[in-house]
Design a protein around this motif. Structure first.
Motif, PDB file in Angstrom:
ATOM      1  N   THR A 119     121.633 112.349  29.199  1.00  0.00           N
ATOM      2  CA  THR A 119     121.790 110.962  29.644  1.00  0.00           C
ATOM      3  C   THR A 119     122.199 110.016  28.527  1.00  0.00           C
ATOM      4  O   THR A 119     122.816 108.988  28.799  1.00  0.00           O
ATOM      5  N   ASP A 120     121.867 110.332  27.287  1.00  0.00           N
ATOM      6  CA  ASP A 120     122.167 109.454  26.158  1.00  0.00           C
ATOM      7  C   ASP A 120     122.841 110.244  25.050  1.00  0.00           C
ATOM      8  O   ASP A 120     122.268 111.221  24.541  1.00  0.00           O
ATOM      9  N   GLY A 152     127.954 104.630  21.889  1.00  0.00           N
ATOM     10  CA  GLY A 152     127.385 105.820  22.491  1.00  0.00           C
ATOM     11  C   GLY A 152     127.775 105.899  23.954  1.00  0.00           C
ATOM     12  O   GLY A 152     128.523 105.057  24.464  1.00  0.00           O
ATOM     13  N   CYS A 153     127.281 106.920  24.636  1.00  0.00           N
ATOM     14  CA  CYS A 153     127.518 107.080  26.078  1.00  0.00           C
ATOM     15  C   CYS A 153     126.188 107.097  26.799  1.00  0.00           C
ATOM     16  O   CYS A 153     125.248 107.778  26.364  1.00  0.00           O
ATOM     17  N   ARG A 154     126.112 106.364  27.909  1.00  0.00           N
ATOM     18  CA  ARG A 154     124.853 106.227  28.650  1.00  0.00           C
ATOM     19  C   ARG A 154     125.101 106.507  30.130  1.00  0.00           C
ATOM     20  O   ARG A 154     125.845 105.783  30.786  1.00  0.00           O
ATOM     21  N   ASP A 155     124.487 107.568  30.638  1.00  0.00           N
ATOM     22  CA  ASP A 155     124.615 107.913  32.056  1.00  0.00           C
ATOM     23  C   ASP A 155     123.298 108.475  32.548  1.00  0.00           C
ATOM     24  O   ASP A 155     123.014 109.662  32.401  1.00  0.00           O
ATOM     25  N   ALA A 156     122.464 107.604  33.112  1.00  0.00           N
ATOM     26  CA  ALA A 156     121.151 108.019  33.604  1.00  0.00           C
ATOM     27  C   ALA A 156     121.214 108.526  35.032  1.00  0.00           C
ATOM     28  O   ALA A 156     120.186 108.850  35.622  1.00  0.00           O
ATOM     29  N   ASP A 168     124.471 109.627  21.319  1.00  0.00           N
ATOM     30  CA  ASP A 168     124.612 108.660  20.239  1.00  0.00           C
ATOM     31  C   ASP A 168     126.038 108.650  19.704  1.00  0.00           C
ATOM     32  O   ASP A 168     126.711 109.686  19.658  1.00  0.00           O
ATOM     33  N   CYS A 176     132.712 108.241  22.888  1.00  0.00           N
ATOM     34  CA  CYS A 176     131.378 107.642  22.767  1.00  0.00           C
ATOM     35  C   CYS A 176     131.225 106.806  21.496  1.00  0.00           C
ATOM     36  O   CYS A 176     130.101 106.428  21.132  1.00  0.00           O
ATOM     37  N   GLY A 188     129.440 103.984  30.065  1.00  0.00           N
ATOM     38  CA  GLY A 188     128.362 103.020  30.208  1.00  0.00           C
ATOM     39  C   GLY A 188     128.669 102.024  31.304  1.00  0.00           C
ATOM     40  O   GLY A 188     129.722 102.064  31.935  1.00  0.00           O
TER      41      GLY A 188
END
Length: 220
Positions: free
Chosen positions: A72-73, A62-66, A75, A58, A113
């Motif tokens: 989900t987020d 960061g890593c973003r997976d909604a 940093d 990340c 992401g």
């Protein structure tokens, strides 16, 4: 659709937690990372996944997976290449994996992401980079911008991710002292199909974001 995958010898990791494939020579390899790109939009959709054990997965963005992650987020850490917490999946995604008959090992793979545009709503370059696939330049990486340079010039020369042997499209890094990736909107001057570009010998024609099909067509 195109999938790019990164593998390591299965005996280098705890292979029980990885998707493992056997090569024709009988050696087994464990999947550590992958990109999935698909032409469902004019500029394609771009997503990158990493195994949860990858140090630094990340970092930078960061890593973003909604969609499928409980958290989900995530940093990015200021300390590079450290482990991040496991990307636990929500019940809906677990049910989808089960219904598809997929092994539980896929729950160990995390979406870092996705991208659908070159810039944000405020005009800032979007970034997406995998700690394995883009190792060394994940801080500047943009899948969509890099692949926008997939092209052939008037001589039939195909670009590589690092640019033409004989430009006009610039190499991977405009600064020869370090590794980096182009990001943000492509430069219209790269392509002869844009208005006002008549010197076709000096510019290039896009191959729709992918190098692979064009390379196979010319036997590269």
């Amino acid at each position: 659709m195109e999938v790019k995958a990164n593998w390591v010898p299965a005996d280098e990791v705890d292979s029980a937690d990885y998707y493992v494939s056997e090569a024709p020579d009988g050696k087994k390899y464990a999947l550590t990372a992958m990109h999935i790109i698909r032409k469902v939009l004019p500029d394609w959709t771009w997503a990158t996944f990493e195994h949860q054990n990858n140090p630094g997965r990340c970092d930078y963005t960061g890593c973003r997976d909604a969609y499928g992650a409980l958290v989900t987020d995530v940093d990015a850490s200021d300390v590079r290449d450290r482990p991040y917490s496991a990307c636990a999946k929500n019940d809906a995604l677990k049910a989808m994996l089960s219904a598809a008959g997929l092994s539980p090992v896929w729950e160990h793979y995390c979406l870092k992401g996705s991208q659908t545009d070159f810039v944000s709503a405020t005009g800032l370059p979007t970034h997406l980079g995998n700690s394995v696939t883009e190792a060394g330049f994940a801080d500047t990486s943009s899948c969509i911008t890099c692949h926008a340079r997939a092209a052939v010039n008037a001589k039939g020369i195909m670009t590589t991710p690092a640019g033409f042997v004989d430009p006009p499209i610039p190499a991977l890094c405009p600064n020869p002292s370090g590794s980096c990736s182009p990001n943000g909107a492509p430069d219209p001057n790269w392509f002869w199909t844009n208005p006002g570009k008549f010197d076709q010998a000096a510019v290039a024609m896009q191959t729709d974001f992918i190098w692979s099909i064009a390379r196979f067509a010319i036997g590269d």
